[in-house]
Each structure stands twice: as C-alpha cells, then as structure tokens.
Design a protein around this motif. Structure first.
Motif, mmCIF file in Angstrom:
data_model
loop_
_atom_site.group_PDB
_atom_site.id
_atom_site.type_symbol
_atom_site.label_atom_id
_atom_site.label_comp_id
_atom_site.label_asym_id
_atom_site.label_seq_id
_atom_site.Cartn_x
_atom_site.Cartn_y
_atom_site.Cartn_z
ATOM 1 N N ASP A 175 56.885 68.474 27.129
ATOM 2 C CA ASP A 175 56.852 69.909 27.402
ATOM 3 C C ASP A 175 57.186 70.719 26.154
ATOM 4 O OD1 ASP A 175 56.299 69.814 30.272
ATOM 5 O OD2 ASP A 175 58.291 68.937 30.458
ATOM 6 N N ASP A 176 58.061 70.169 25.317
ATOM 7 C CA ASP A 176 58.424 70.806 24.048
ATOM 8 C C ASP A 176 58.515 69.730 22.979
ATOM 9 O OD1 ASP A 176 58.889 73.548 25.058
ATOM 10 O OD2 ASP A 176 60.590 72.634 26.099
ATOM 11 N N MET A 177 58.399 70.148 21.725
ATOM 12 C CA MET A 177 58.540 69.215 20.600
ATOM 13 C C MET A 177 59.475 69.801 19.554
ATOM 14 S SD MET A 177 56.987 66.270 20.763
ATOM 15 C CE MET A 177 57.221 65.898 19.013
ATOM 16 N N ILE A 178 60.291 68.930 18.963
ATOM 17 C CA ILE A 178 61.152 69.325 17.861
ATOM 18 C C ILE A 178 61.072 68.261 16.769
ATOM 19 C CG2 ILE A 178 62.765 70.600 19.333
ATOM 20 C CD1 ILE A 178 64.698 68.152 18.988
ATOM 21 N N SER A 179 61.516 68.609 15.578
ATOM 22 C CA SER A 179 61.603 67.647 14.478
ATOM 23 C C SER A 179 63.031 67.110 14.393
ATOM 24 C CB SER A 179 61.221 68.311 13.156
ATOM 25 O OG SER A 179 62.165 69.332 12.847
ATOM 26 N N GLN A 184 70.155 68.094 16.362
ATOM 27 C CA GLN A 184 71.543 68.367 16.731
ATOM 28 C C GLN A 184 71.682 69.623 17.590
ATOM 29 O OE1 GLN A 184 74.287 68.022 13.494
ATOM 30 N NE2 GLN A 184 76.038 68.744 14.665
ATOM 31 N N LYS A 185 70.922 70.659 17.275
ATOM 32 C CA LYS A 185 71.051 71.903 18.043
ATOM 33 C C LYS A 185 70.356 71.814 19.409
ATOM 34 C CE LYS A 185 67.051 74.396 16.124
ATOM 35 N NZ LYS A 185 66.621 75.583 15.334
ATOM 36 N N THR A 186 69.494 70.804 19.598
ATOM 37 C CA THR A 186 68.778 70.640 20.869
ATOM 38 C C THR A 186 69.528 69.722 21.827
ATOM 39 O OG1 THR A 186 66.704 70.894 19.636
ATOM 40 C CG2 THR A 186 66.521 70.071 21.883
ATOM 41 N N LEU A 187 70.341 68.830 21.306
ATOM 42 C CA LEU A 187 71.026 67.834 22.139
ATOM 43 C C LEU A 187 71.858 68.435 23.280
ATOM 44 C CD1 LEU A 187 72.084 65.251 19.414
ATOM 45 C CD2 LEU A 187 70.589 64.808 21.378
ATOM 46 N N PRO A 188 72.515 69.583 23.102
ATOM 47 C CA PRO A 188 73.307 70.120 24.216
ATOM 48 C C PRO A 188 72.503 70.446 25.471
ATOM 49 C CG PRO A 188 73.963 71.141 22.148
ATOM 50 C CD PRO A 188 72.728 70.356 21.867
ATOM 51 N N SER A 209 78.035 60.644 14.373
ATOM 52 C CA SER A 209 79.075 61.110 15.287
ATOM 53 C C SER A 209 78.848 62.548 15.728
ATOM 54 C CB SER A 209 80.452 60.959 14.637
ATOM 55 O OG SER A 209 80.499 61.665 13.402
ATOM 56 N N GLU A 210 78.353 63.391 14.815
ATOM 57 C CA GLU A 210 78.154 64.796 15.177
ATOM 58 C C GLU A 210 77.069 64.972 16.245
ATOM 59 O OE1 GLU A 210 76.312 64.359 10.925
ATOM 60 O OE2 GLU A 210 78.039 63.593 12.059
ATOM 61 N N HIS A 211 76.126 64.049 16.306
ATOM 62 C CA HIS A 211 75.090 64.135 17.337
ATOM 63 C C HIS A 211 75.667 63.849 18.724
ATOM 64 C CE1 HIS A 211 72.513 63.418 13.709
ATOM 65 N NE2 HIS A 211 71.864 64.417 14.276
ATOM 66 N N PHE A 212 76.554 62.861 18.811
ATOM 67 C CA PHE A 212 77.165 62.557 20.107
ATOM 68 C C PHE A 212 78.164 63.645 20.506
ATOM 69 C CE2 PHE A 212 75.465 58.503 18.787
ATOM 70 C CZ PHE A 212 74.920 58.028 19.974
ATOM 71 N N MET A 215 76.317 66.286 22.388
ATOM 72 C CA MET A 215 75.757 65.977 23.707
ATOM 73 C C MET A 215 76.702 66.409 24.822
ATOM 74 S SD MET A 215 74.094 62.170 23.141
ATOM 75 C CE MET A 215 73.286 61.727 21.590
ATOM 76 N N LYS A 216 76.158 66.565 26.025
ATOM 77 C CA LYS A 216 76.966 66.834 27.205
ATOM 78 C C LYS A 216 77.820 65.607 27.529
ATOM 79 C CE LYS A 216 73.402 69.656 29.474
ATOM 80 N NZ LYS A 216 72.543 69.769 30.679
ATOM 81 N N GLY A 217 78.968 65.833 28.100
ATOM 82 C CA GLY A 217 79.807 64.712 28.530
ATOM 83 C C GLY A 217 79.187 63.902 29.650
ATOM 84 N N SER A 218 78.180 64.467 30.310
ATOM 85 C CA SER A 218 77.490 63.785 31.411
ATOM 86 C C SER A 218 76.206 63.087 30.971
ATOM 87 C CB SER A 218 77.148 64.804 32.495
ATOM 88 O OG SER A 218 76.336 65.849 31.956
ATOM 89 N N THR A 219 75.925 63.084 29.667
ATOM 90 C CA THR A 219 74.659 62.553 29.160
ATOM 91 C C THR A 219 74.529 61.044 29.381
ATOM 92 O OG1 THR A 219 74.444 64.267 27.475
ATOM 93 C CG2 THR A 219 73.258 62.220 27.076
#
Length: 314
Positions: A175-179, A184-188, A209-212, A215-219
């Motif tokens: 549905d969407d694409m990112i590079s 990092q800004k899309t993960l949330p 580590s910054e990528h995790f 993320m949401k705690g429910s990911t």
C-alpha cells in the motif's frame, strides 16, 4: 558437456533431465568430487559446499546454478575473478515462505500455542487472549518476490502493507513504499515487522538498537531473511526491555542454533530451524528455472533467468 549436481535429486527429477537433454552428461553426487569438478562446465549446487580453492580447480567451469536464493556462503571474489556466470532460483521460495510467515502470524494472533498447551493438559480453559490480524499494519523489509507474496496474503486479511527497500521504488501488493533511510521514522506505525532481506553489504546489521526502540511495545517481529540483519545481543535486549512483544526467527547469526543459546529458553521468542522455505516441490520448482536456462546456455545465450551480480549478492 558435463553438468555436475553436487546433490542428488529425486529419481523422477533426474529422469526428466536425462530425457529433456539427452546430449548432456549429467553427474549427480552428494559431495564434491574434484575429478568431476575439474571437467564440469556447469555446476548445480545449494551454494554452501564450494570453497575458494575449488573455483580455481574447476578449470572448465563457466556457470554456477545455485538452488537457493542466497549466495553469501560462496567464494564470491574468486567466482568474480574467474568471470563465472551465476544464477539462482529467486522466486521459488515465495509460496512456502509466505505461507510460513502467515502461519506464524496467525498462530501468534490467535494464541494457537496456548490452545495446544491446554489440549496437552486436557484443560477446558476459555481465557484466550487472542487478537485480530485484521486492521493491523505490517512493514515488510524486502518486498521482492517473497515479500510481495506475503503482502498479497496479508492484504486479503485486511492488513495495511508498507514495503521497505533500498530505493523505495514501487513493489507489488504494498500500500505504501519507503526506503531504508525512512525506516526508523516509519517503525512506530507498524504492528508487525517482517524481514525477508538477503544478506548484502546494504542489509547486514541494518536493524540496530535505535530501530527496536522506535517500535511499539506490542510489535511482532519476524526475521525470515538472513540472521545477520540484527545482532543477537541487540534483539535479546529489545525483547528483555519490552521494546517489542515477540520475535519469530527462522534465521540466526549462528546456525545451527546451539543448545545453550538463550533463544531456546525465552518465551518471547519462537525458534524455527531455518525451514520456512521447505516444501516437497522445492527442487521441482528449481528445475523449472534451470531447464529453460540450460536450453539458453546450449544456444549460446548467457543472459539467464535470475542471473546475479556475484559481488552485490543479488
């Protein structure tokens, strides 16, 4: 011309090759015979049994067909120096791997492990904490043949799919694409993060580590690509810190996974022993790519299906 298989396919598959190419000398082994290797023009391998010195020994070798998607365990430098053509079976994994990914996601969402546990205890317990897949967002790292098939299945369940690759260029069933730069800004926004990325210089330890932390705690995190996407220590920290809820892993930095590895004891990890692509039709589909390529090769056409850049890794 000698075509050397470094593994031994099923009798019916071998018979099909012999019938379709009666002028070719096919040799099938379950290991590498240096005498045969020295004479072979074409080698068909899973990609994990050829060493650097054997590339120089194989004086007549011009084409390596890899019955796998990844080539990271092959002597890439030596193959490139020899100018040997390399092709793989990219695309044949999409059905079994997409089904495996979907099975694990549904199992997690619908609490199948808990249900099986109650069954073993003969306990009628209806206190399931099952959730729905419908309405969630999945971020798919590597929306190629496998990732797009995963996207197609997820969309049928009402999941919003976001594809992520190096370029951010359009991919099927996303549905969407990112590079990678926007990861990092899309993960949330993702409820499920799935990686089917190969191991290349661009993807090795891509997730840090910054990528995790983003993320949401429910990911729910699933890695079905290659184990060097993320270091084990980073992933264990993310799970123990509650940065993600659960990880389903089919690939690891070290394989086989040692019996004393922490993952075995963690209830937030599902350990799958690198079997997501397994299927009774695996070699059948591999030969469906190999046979047209062999016909092209015999006609002098080296622009093969799934021809690879051995240095780039894809």
């Amino acid at each position: 011309m000698i075509v050397y298989f470094t593994f031994d396919p099923r009798p019916d598959l071998k018979e099909g090759l012999l019938q379709d190419f009666p002028t070719i000398e096919f040799i099938f082994h379950n290991n590498i015979d240096h005498t045969v290797l020295k004479e072979a023009e074409v080698v068909v391998t899973y990609g994990e049994d050829i060493e650097a010195q054997q590339i120089w020994l194989a004086e007549k070798l011009k084409w390596i067909m890899v019955a796998s998607a990844g080539i990271e365990k092959m002597p890439q430098k030596e193959i490139a120096e020899r100018g040997i053509v390399v092709s793989n079976v990219r695309g044949i994994h999409k059905v079994p791997m997409a089904e495996s990914v979907l099975a694990h996601i549904l199992s997690y969402k619908r609490e199948l492990a808990w249900i099986y546990e109650q069954e073993q205890k003969a306990e009628w317990n209806r206190k399931s904490k099952a959730t729905e897949l419908h309405g969630s967002t999945a971020l798919i790292l590597g929306p190629g043949a496998i990732g797009s098939e995963i996207g197609r299945l997820l969309q049928a369940f009402g999941v919003h799919t976001i594809g992520c690759n190096r370029s951010g260029n359009k991919a099927d069933y996303m549905d969407d694409m990112i590079s990678f730069s926007a990861l990092q800004k899309t993960l949330p926004s993702a409820d499920i993060v799935i990686s089917v990325l190969p191991s290349t210089p661009d993807t090795q330890y891509l997730l840090k580590s910054e990528h995790f932390e983003a993320m949401k705690g429910s990911t729910l995190f699933l890695n079905f690509g290659r184990g060097d996407l993320v270091s084990t220590d980073v992933l264990i920290h993310a799970l123990n810190a509650g940065e993600i809820a659960h990880a389903v892993l089919d690939v690891y930095e070290e394989e086989p996974l040692p019996a004393d590895h922490p993952f075995w004891q963690m209830n937030t990890v599902t350990v799958s022993p690198h079997v997501s692509s397994h299927s009774s039709r695996y070699l059948e589909r591999s030969l469906e790519i190999f046979k047209p390529n062999l016909k092209k090769w015999l006609e002098g056409d080296t622009e093969l299906i799934n021809k690879m850049d051995i240095i780039r890794g894809y």
